[in-house]
Design a protein around this motif. Structure first.
Motif, short mmCIF file in Angstrom:
data_model
loop_
_atom_site.label_atom_id
_atom_site.label_comp_id
_atom_site.label_asym_id
_atom_site.label_seq_id
_atom_site.Cartn_x
_atom_site.Cartn_y
_atom_site.Cartn_z
N LEU A 2 0.83 -1.20 0.00
CA LEU A 2 0.00 0.00 0.00
C LEU A 2 0.87 1.26 0.00
CD1 LEU A 2 -3.01 0.86 0.17
CD2 LEU A 2 -2.71 0.96 2.64
N LEU A 3 1.94 1.24 0.81
CA LEU A 3 2.85 2.38 0.86
C LEU A 3 3.54 2.61 -0.49
CD1 LEU A 3 4.45 1.69 4.35
CD2 LEU A 3 2.86 3.53 3.77
N VAL A 4 3.93 1.53 -1.15
CA VAL A 4 4.57 1.64 -2.46
C VAL A 4 3.59 2.24 -3.46
CG1 VAL A 4 5.49 0.32 -4.42
CG2 VAL A 4 6.24 -0.21 -2.08
N GLN A 5 2.35 1.77 -3.47
CA GLN A 5 1.35 2.29 -4.40
C GLN A 5 1.10 3.77 -4.20
OE1 GLN A 5 -2.07 -0.18 -3.77
NE2 GLN A 5 -1.32 -1.83 -5.08
N ALA A 6 1.20 4.24 -2.95
CA ALA A 6 0.93 5.64 -2.64
C ALA A 6 2.20 6.50 -2.73
CB ALA A 6 0.33 5.76 -1.25
N ALA B 184 5.30 12.99 5.96
CA ALA B 184 4.03 12.93 5.25
C ALA B 184 3.11 14.02 5.77
CB ALA B 184 3.37 11.56 5.42
N ASP B 185 2.24 14.48 4.90
CA ASP B 185 1.20 15.45 5.25
C ASP B 185 -0.08 14.66 5.50
OD1 ASP B 185 0.04 18.11 5.48
OD2 ASP B 185 -1.01 17.59 3.63
N VAL B 186 -0.71 14.89 6.63
CA VAL B 186 -1.94 14.17 6.98
C VAL B 186 -3.06 15.19 7.15
CG1 VAL B 186 -3.04 12.61 8.62
CG2 VAL B 186 -0.59 12.40 8.17
N GLN B 187 -4.18 14.94 6.47
CA GLN B 187 -5.34 15.83 6.55
C GLN B 187 -6.61 15.00 6.63
OE1 GLN B 187 -5.44 18.44 3.16
NE2 GLN B 187 -3.38 19.20 3.49
N VAL C 76 -6.36 11.51 4.79
CA VAL C 76 -5.56 11.51 3.57
C VAL C 76 -4.10 11.73 3.95
CG1 VAL C 76 -5.16 12.63 1.34
CG2 VAL C 76 -7.49 12.42 2.22
N ILE C 77 -3.24 10.80 3.53
CA ILE C 77 -1.80 10.88 3.82
C ILE C 77 -1.07 11.05 2.50
CG2 ILE C 77 0.18 9.72 4.85
CD1 ILE C 77 -1.81 8.00 6.44
N LYS C 78 -0.27 12.12 2.41
CA LYS C 78 0.50 12.40 1.19
C LYS C 78 1.97 12.54 1.55
CE LYS C 78 -3.16 14.90 -1.23
NZ LYS C 78 -3.52 16.17 -1.86
N ALA C 79 2.82 11.94 0.74
CA ALA C 79 4.27 12.08 0.95
C ALA C 79 4.68 13.53 0.73
CB ALA C 79 5.02 11.16 -0.01
#
Length: 99
Positions: A20-24, A32-35, A42-45
């Protein structure tokens, strides 16, 4: 995919599978930015701080295009500065104490 929400001290968390981490794009991320968006987490690198600066500086040096963009500039009162080798003895010029 269902994940178990686990207690971590006073908080709760989930373990994210590597696939899952690889796909994202989060498998190599350090930050990471978490919102919360519409009730979803939503977690974005996030790129590392100053990511790519070394390569950009090397490219500028290689191209020899490292001239100052703004040019040289100083403070208007620079001419009034009085420098003394003894830094424990401040000098006063135009009402300002200078070290």
């Amino acid at each position: 995919m269902q994940l178990t929400i686990r207690a971590f001290g006073n908080s709760k968390g989930v373990v994210l599978p590597k696939t899952l981490l690889v796909q994202a794009g989060l498998d190599t991320a350090q930050v990471a930015d978490v919102q919360v968006v519409d009730g979803s987490i939503v977690i974005k690198a996030q790129p590392a701080v100053r990511s790519g600066w070394a390569a950009a500086a090397a490219a500028v040096a290689q191209s020899q295009d490292d001239r100052l963009v703004m040019g040289e500039f100083g403070n208007s009162a620079d001419a009034d500065l009085v420098w003394d080798e003894d830094i424990s003895n401040p000098q006063q010029a135009n009402g300002l104490v200078e070290w």
